[in-house]
Design an enzyme around this catalytic site. Sequence first.
Site, PDB file in Angstrom:
ATOM      1  N   CYS A 169       0.875  -1.188   0.000  1.00 56.63           N
ATOM      2  CA  CYS A 169       0.000   0.000   0.000  1.00 56.63           C
ATOM      3  C   CYS A 169       0.905   1.228   0.000  1.00 56.63           C
ATOM      4  O   CYS A 169       1.628   1.423  -0.971  1.00 56.63           O
ATOM      5  CB  CYS A 169      -0.998  -0.019   1.149  1.00 56.63           C
ATOM      6  SG  CYS A 169      -0.376  -0.603   2.725  1.00 56.63           S
ATOM      7  N   SER A 170       0.871   2.035   1.030  1.00 55.91           N
ATOM      8  CA  SER A 170       1.734   3.223   1.041  1.00 55.91           C
ATOM      9  C   SER A 170       2.043   3.625   2.468  1.00 55.91           C
ATOM     10  O   SER A 170       2.090   4.815   2.782  1.00 55.91           O
ATOM     11  CB  SER A 170       1.058   4.383   0.311  1.00 55.91           C
ATOM     12  OG  SER A 170       0.768   4.014  -1.014  1.00 55.91           O
ATOM     13  N   CYS A 171       2.263   2.664   3.354  1.00 54.71           N
ATOM     14  CA  CYS A 171       2.523   2.981   4.760  1.00 54.71           C
ATOM     15  C   CYS A 171       3.767   3.862   4.866  1.00 54.71           C
ATOM     16  O   CYS A 171       4.772   3.614   4.200  1.00 54.71           O
ATOM     17  CB  CYS A 171       2.699   1.705   5.566  1.00 54.71           C
ATOM     18  SG  CYS A 171       1.206   0.690   5.569  1.00 54.71           S
TER      19      CYS A 171
END
Lengths: 244, 198
Positions: B107-109
């Site tokens: 995702c884009s943590c």
Amino acid sequence: MNPDPAHAQLERRSLGPHDIGGAEHFGRVPVEKDQPTYEDWQMHVLALLFGAAVNGLFGFGDFRAAIEKMHPLSYLSASYYERLIYSVETNLVANGVLTADEIEAWIRSISEDPDAPLPAGSNEELAEILRTILPQGMADLRAAHDPERPPLFAVGQRVRGKHIDGDGYVRAHARHPGYVQDKEGVVERSYGIFPTFPPYDLPSGDATEHVYAVRFDAADLWPTGESHTNVVIDLSESYLEPVQ
Amino acid sequence: MSTAHEHRSMSQAELRTKAIEALLLEKGYLSGEAIDLFVKTYEHDVGPLNGAQVVARAWVDPEFKGRLLENATEAIAELGVGGFGAENVVAVENTPERHNVVVCTLCSCYPWALLGLPPTWYKSPEYRARVVREPRAVLGEFGVDIDPEVEIDIWDSSSEVRYLVVPMRPEGSEDMSESELVELVTRDSMVGTGVARS
């Protein structure tokens, strides 16, 4: 058994359209050196997401699962914020918080008069909750340590990313990317116990697990693995098995 | 058609966002005050300056650096840094022998409380797909050249742990004050796709 990396690569597994670590044929990274600029509505997407989560309108696992179940073409062609608002809407409608008709009615109304003020919100507590959570963080996202629940794996132990069969993992939010499945690495750090997101077809139990940082040599991950290159990835205990 | 229409063309996503916001306000789940507070926090208060202050302190204070590498969540709290998106922080140090890079392939943590909201490239499929497989080529696109003999560690932050890269202190900065050093610490240097300014 250590699978032949080239063969394993041919069978590269994927949890869904989001599981793109190591996927080929993507082009140059769209590098911009300046601070990101946000359109106003994008910041509002994050605020809505936050407000919905604090109100318990949907869980983070379901929020992520809706994004990960998107059609691959939709996933890749949507922007980050488009994916987020898609999932917010999908979960709010699925949980009966809003209806599609209500949303369409508001869209017509906003289209007719974009500058009309929105309704006054009556949630008095939310701002107060944000004043606590934003500077302090969310307590249930912090690592827990319980002497009664020791970790199964020790730092330095050799482990393998499990090969996941069954589509329960594909339908649920999971954090076990295809590129580490069937691959061997070494436990580097043991982080403690965290909330986890089991596949839908398994009982959730208390839904917490030990999480480890596991180090993989790039040569064990990719046929083209570069020397002096390693990937260290955080994995839940149930995604790992000991290497005998 | 109103003049408002002419100067404000909203995308579908923007329209839907506004409609959902209106409904959540109407139904009592949100307040304008809370939305304003959230927006103001990330527009003005939380950004890469937080992380830069942590790095500059680590450069000038070896004992702090020791604590940072041992338990970053507690160490950054000494400087009043932390909060949402940084509940569990791990700091990894760049050295002449080892370069660290952070990604979230699924995702884009990203460590919001330390670096603010992630830049577009961090969320792009190109970065997420490629940096784990061909990090030297990707770093080259950022203008960062890593010697083939230097170990590269790519940290895929797939859990609630968030990673902060402590870049190397630039040569020639020995006489600079801590506040001057803060200016050298770029956002990208704390993700590993850049190095500190010199």
